[in-house]
Enzyme design. Sequence first.
Site, mmCIF file in Angstrom:
data_model
loop_
_atom_site.group_PDB
_atom_site.id
_atom_site.type_symbol
_atom_site.label_atom_id
_atom_site.label_comp_id
_atom_site.label_asym_id
_atom_site.label_seq_id
_atom_site.Cartn_x
_atom_site.Cartn_y
_atom_site.Cartn_z
ATOM 1 N N ARG A 147 0.824 -1.215 0.000
ATOM 2 C CA ARG A 147 0.000 0.000 0.000
ATOM 3 C C ARG A 147 0.859 1.266 0.000
ATOM 4 N NH1 ARG A 147 -3.485 -0.047 -2.354
ATOM 5 N NH2 ARG A 147 -2.826 1.921 -3.202
ATOM 6 N N LYS A 198 1.379 24.721 -5.161
ATOM 7 C CA LYS A 198 0.166 24.123 -4.578
ATOM 8 C C LYS A 198 0.320 22.606 -4.511
ATOM 9 C CE LYS A 198 -2.570 28.058 -6.086
ATOM 10 N NZ LYS A 198 -3.621 28.602 -6.961
ATOM 11 N N LYS A 254 3.137 39.594 -6.119
ATOM 12 C CA LYS A 254 1.733 39.327 -6.407
ATOM 13 C C LYS A 254 0.858 40.526 -6.070
ATOM 14 C CE LYS A 254 1.606 34.372 -6.100
ATOM 15 N NZ LYS A 254 0.866 33.239 -5.540
ATOM 16 N N GLU A 298 3.030 39.776 -11.039
ATOM 17 C CA GLU A 298 1.683 39.359 -11.433
ATOM 18 C C GLU A 298 0.845 40.590 -11.776
ATOM 19 O OE1 GLU A 298 -0.401 36.724 -8.576
ATOM 20 O OE2 GLU A 298 -2.113 38.077 -8.782
ATOM 21 N N ASP A 321 -2.586 37.134 -14.859
ATOM 22 C CA ASP A 321 -3.441 36.364 -13.972
ATOM 23 C C ASP A 321 -4.896 36.441 -14.386
ATOM 24 O OD1 ASP A 321 -3.925 34.787 -11.657
ATOM 25 O OD2 ASP A 321 -4.752 36.587 -10.701
#
Lengths: 283, 283, 283, 283, 283, 283
Positions: free
Chosen positions: F99, F134, F166, F200, F221
């Site tokens: 597993r 992510k 950002k 961004e 974006d």
Amino acid sequence: MIEISPEVDDLIDLALSEDRVFNDATTRALLTDNDIGVGVIRAKSSGIIAGVNIALAVFRRLDGFVELSQSIHDGDTLSPGAEIARIYGKVSTILRGERTALNFLQRMSGIATATNEYVEAVKDFPAQIVDTRKTVPGLRYLDKYAVRAGGGKNHRMDLSDGVLIKDNHIELLRHRGVGLLQALESAMGEAPHTLKVEVEINNLEQLAEVLKSGAHIVMLDNMSIENMVKAVGIVDGRAVLEASGGITIENVRDVAATGVDLISIGALTHSVTAMDISLDLET
Amino acid sequence: MIEISPEVDDLIDLALSEDRVFNDATTRALLTDNDIGVGVIRAKSSGIIAGVNIALAVFRRLDGFVELSQSIHDGDTLSPGAEIARIYGKVSTILRGERTALNFLQRMSGIATATNEYVEAVKDFPAQIVDTRKTVPGLRYLDKYAVRAGGGKNHRMDLSDGVLIKDNHIELLRHRGVGLLQALESAMGEAPHTLKVEVEINNLEQLAEVLKSGAHIVMLDNMSIENMVKAVGIVDGRAVLEASGGITIENVRDVAATGVDLISIGALTHSVTAMDISLDLET
Amino acid sequence: MIEISPEVDDLIDLALSEDRVFNDATTRALLTDNDIGVGVIRAKSSGIIAGVNIALAVFRRLDGFVELSQSIHDGDTLSPGAEIARIYGKVSTILRGERTALNFLQRMSGIATATNEYVEAVKDFPAQIVDTRKTVPGLRYLDKYAVRAGGGKNHRMDLSDGVLIKDNHIELLRHRGVGLLQALESAMGEAPHTLKVEVEINNLEQLAEVLKSGAHIVMLDNMSIENMVKAVGIVDGRAVLEASGGITIENVRDVAATGVDLISIGALTHSVTAMDISLDLET
Amino acid sequence: MIEISPEVDDLIDLALSEDRVFNDATTRALLTDNDIGVGVIRAKSSGIIAGVNIALAVFRRLDGFVELSQSIHDGDTLSPGAEIARIYGKVSTILRGERTALNFLQRMSGIATATNEYVEAVKDFPAQIVDTRKTVPGLRYLDKYAVRAGGGKNHRMDLSDGVLIKDNHIELLRHRGVGLLQALESAMGEAPHTLKVEVEINNLEQLAEVLKSGAHIVMLDNMSIENMVKAVGIVDGRAVLEASGGITIENVRDVAATGVDLISIGALTHSVTAMDISLDLET
Amino acid sequence: MIEISPEVDDLIDLALSEDRVFNDATTRALLTDNDIGVGVIRAKSSGIIAGVNIALAVFRRLDGFVELSQSIHDGDTLSPGAEIARIYGKVSTILRGERTALNFLQRMSGIATATNEYVEAVKDFPAQIVDTRKTVPGLRYLDKYAVRAGGGKNHRMDLSDGVLIKDNHIELLRHRGVGLLQALESAMGEAPHTLKVEVEINNLEQLAEVLKSGAHIVMLDNMSIENMVKAVGIVDGRAVLEASGGITIENVRDVAATGVDLISIGALTHSVTAMDISLDLET
Amino acid sequence: MIEISPEVDDLIDLALSEDRVFNDATTRALLTDNDIGVGVIRAKSSGIIAGVNIALAVFRRLDGFVELSQSIHDGDTLSPGAEIARIYGKVSTILRGERTALNFLQRMSGIATATNEYVEAVKDFPAQIVDTRKTVPGLRYLDKYAVRAGGGKNHRMDLSDGVLIKDNHIELLRHRGVGLLQALESAMGEAPHTLKVEVEINNLEQLAEVLKSGAHIVMLDNMSIENMVKAVGIVDGRAVLEASGGITIENVRDVAATGVDLISIGALTHSVTAMDISLDLET
């Protein structure tokens, strides 16, 4: 102030463990928990302080009831006798943590102090003093922080945050039948798109091809002052120039005067002179 | 050769991790797994080598198929150009491990080399050169080993393997109303029975009481050569005498000539000059 | 109270992890976070308590909002029913931590209790009861602390804080052609200067040479009472004498009466009878 | 043989580290790397051996070039003098690992031996001897393995692999106004579907409701022999019956004769008498 | 709320370390410690929230002076725009922790949301939705918690808390000449007495023998709806029935309608769609 | 093949530990060490394989005597039924590791497979498919490797190897009264000299100032296809353009057709569909 990351917490625990502070034969033979006092950390030589936060974290780790006061900040220039911090609490806690706290503080302040000497030496020129990856195993984050505290700038933190093509790489590729320009163009394409590419050269012949490749930074390795001046002229702003190799406090000003952008010095972290700092007990 | 304890294994992993050798942007952009080569580690300055075992362990950790040959041993004196070891395997493995391996080896050899200079300076006298606990956090075991490789002797490894009563302790006890002799006699009784008791003094007045207490070792802290000579005479073999504080390569022979048994030098480990050692690729 | 070193924190985490307290099937099936209560730790047999600090640290680790009160101290003699500590908080927290906390506390109190029986048995004589390195792997620091809580004294904590030359060493050296005296004199010179040297002997013939070597401590291994008396006479204060091997609560007083200084007993830590201690929930 | 899981590897490292085997003052003072020998591990009392694998792993961890031979297996009954294993290699390696290896082996064999006494005492009855969670912190896996090596069966390894509703739980629920049957039925529904539910009772009145709930196992806590016989009759195979509390080698046969299925004994792991095992050097 | 076990603390540290939050090049270049702000975590899609506690623990780990407010609880259904939590403190702290916190929260909420869709789909039937051991390495505890937050029930947490005999086991035993019934009876005897025994079958022929063995749970692997209906009839309450294999949100209701007790779905944790959640800075 | 770094070794140990493979109730109840067999790992759906090395390392970790053969390499496209690897050894070892090994392999292959679908979709255009941060906590290195195995390119590995400004950063600076151009110029000066700077933007108005600042990469974006086309025209090769936000397998070809250089897709790692892979026992 340096941030106490999980890795720094682990390093403090490692240092306390290797000094066996919880099995201190001397304080156990002499003191009781009722012996309360104040420890004062003071500079004994002049220098730039760095790492106060870590020294204090050492004492905090030893005993939750220690109170800490703190009078100065990393990067400050200290004169002999200047008070750096006070630790309140059990005398046994203060004495057990003393050596570990000072070992951190003296090395980091030694690095900051030496860095600052170089920074001061080149202050009339735009060149920046940068460090290398020649740090003590396990202390990369601390050593690099101390360089910043001394006014220096960091070069790559590790192998992942910059592409640096050295003579060993170039030799290998030549052996494979790949010329310098071809190798560099390939590297520019393969490198992570967020990173710049730096190339080490040790003679001016290599410079034209490096510039043609579009490499962002050129490291002039162990080059004469004369050749560095020529390199600055040839490059003329098309790449960042870094002088490296054999640079000392004696010749660093001459190197800066050539017009290079960066001067990297391994000795900042591989050959450190600890700053003289001590802890005295007040009762 | 130093033994690779679990703690050393952990330290190697820590060093490889902080250098992100498994995310090396440069070798990933330039090399393939088919690039095979030999890395040769060589001295570039003269000195005493120490830590070869750890340098080799770094490369072993990176790739199980690396073959290692090894030509010399820790404690040997090397001339510039002397070959220290060879690493066979993938070029990427050799280049990724290079900096970490050298960071260990250069520091340890630097310590051994400096220690040996002191040892040589006092070779006409019975005094032994000893280190202190002023080591880099996390490297106590390595730093102390390197001192031995250079011909020095270790002082306490940590707070558990010796009782050392310093001025801070004595001051505190005086503040409590406990006189020196009384404090020492109590300490002699409370100390672990397997450990000797050492007392730090900074003037000759304290010496009589220390001897009366039966303390095994007396540290003469920052004492003049003149007073050290007197101390040696007064003690007359009843205790081991350790000179400490302000000792340099310039004055160490004079200190040894006083007849003290031990000379402890913090700079051996807190202010290290890395030995110049490099790795060259042969293909 | 024992200090909660980083290693003890790690041990508590290890114990909680191996008991899977965060996946307790029973409390998850029966209780909610609104079930609040008080857990009371009480002695169920008489004995010497040790390790309260660690038991409380277990509960603190499980839930930040647990309040702790504490009524007694390590080393106290308890009668059956005596209250040791109270834990306030979620019932699930109390029940999950119960077994881990008691496992620490019962073992440590068992060691303290047994040690104290030996200490009481020899109280009319100057001999001190000491432990050995025969502790449970991972619990050296706790086991040795519990011996001190019971009134005993610690022998070596580990292989680094004392030189102990045993029959295996002596045999080996004899095999190499090195006689006992020569071996001991060499060991006295090579040993760290902060450590005393102890030699194990199993007959009186070896005693003269051991004394001549200047060894600090002599271990009389499995010797008859009669021979111990003779040894005490021969040594006459020139070395510390430690009786070892085959000593039980039945014969320890006779051993002490011989005049030896130390009596070491492996069973204090290798064959522990847990003290009976329980936790009851009050709601 | 027990499997050397990552956790066992970590435990071995922890044990070697706490004994500071890599800083052994005695072997460093007396021996060189040229001293080669054989260490023979032998039983000195009769008993059931357990943990040979771990003892050998200790020596393997210390030195890659040690050869190991092994003559017997866990669970075997040994007579005094029986040879258990041989370790070939550097004498320093053998002597440094000796205490750590024996500390594992003596405890585990002590557990196996005691377990086996209980197993033998009840061999005429179907009852099985089971352990508890009263193990030494950090050694759960080893302690439970040793019980199996002695012929016992394990109870819950930890809080996650069985639901066990004790008096503390029942009291709490009663305080909330929940009756026993209702509580048990709720628990049967909430419990993980792969686990059985066990309920502790201390009087026969509770038995009917427990049976009605469908609980799989009933723990008879500190019940008289007479009541156990009654319980066996009442239950009549509808649940597994476990006797617990106050069971000794003297009364265990009587308990087994009542017809209970399981007899749990905390002392198997909380009050261990180490088996006498030693290592002798042959050169 | 999920409890922050030592293992979860370690996982948070690991996640922060692999994201190098303490060497964030962007915030270091742009921000100072004087930039204070508020970070608001909001749902951007509808779903079931799970793991808020861990997201908050990430920010707590980064900076002791961050204040946290929290408006909702795990298991709540959120609409797009719903506020989940607020973090007060240094902007650099908020931005450095953002990605790590959201990576935990989005995965866990994604699991809870998907689980809940299955739970809702079968709400007219008694069948329960259960997970499997097909979780991401290192996140077993979190993944299983998220399933519970979504209304599902956990199957085995790991290999220790349930016996599950699969086709691979049965094949192997057949190869050894052991028939199914014999194998199951042996397993029933050997299995830990606190665990139930589950057997996987893929045709109805095996069912009779499984029932005869007394196995507690039968897994119907990749069986047709028609055969599941037959199995439910045959078993008639004598064992728990678990449907497994090939179950999707489209067919789960049909499976539930067959009357099985449990429906296990690997995709709940092996194929997760992250819930859309973001952090916005308010200044 | 992915390199098994110390961190990957730790992750394998963590995964084995959380699955309690050394306390597997099922194999312990059914199997003996004499049951030897072969496990064959096979694809059950088509896809790109990744992580074979890790799956094999799992089995190696469990038992030193397992032999491994390996027939294919990461990045290969597999059809259903294709054999991936064979494990020889004890059946218990094979079944215990199954597993954990598959959990690694199925996730990594799922990532590689999905990445490859995107790569194939844009193969007529120069745009490269890149990942994001992510990833699942603790698996950054594995997730990113799997993206490369699928033909994608990595974006930043962590916060240290790229500067990415950002909207949150820009908003904050505006709030401080710092305009976009000024902020970017400052960032270009402060950023590590080895890193490029990415900005961004979410509208075309910001583009001129970003270009003027000399920023190396511009992230578009959530921009419309129309605006992306315009951005490509305006930038005209002066910066690298990255499309980000809302990109799916349906629209990725249209995005690539705009002429952007990079297309980043969070779902590659935050919403993974495990590839179907199984292990069958052959005896």
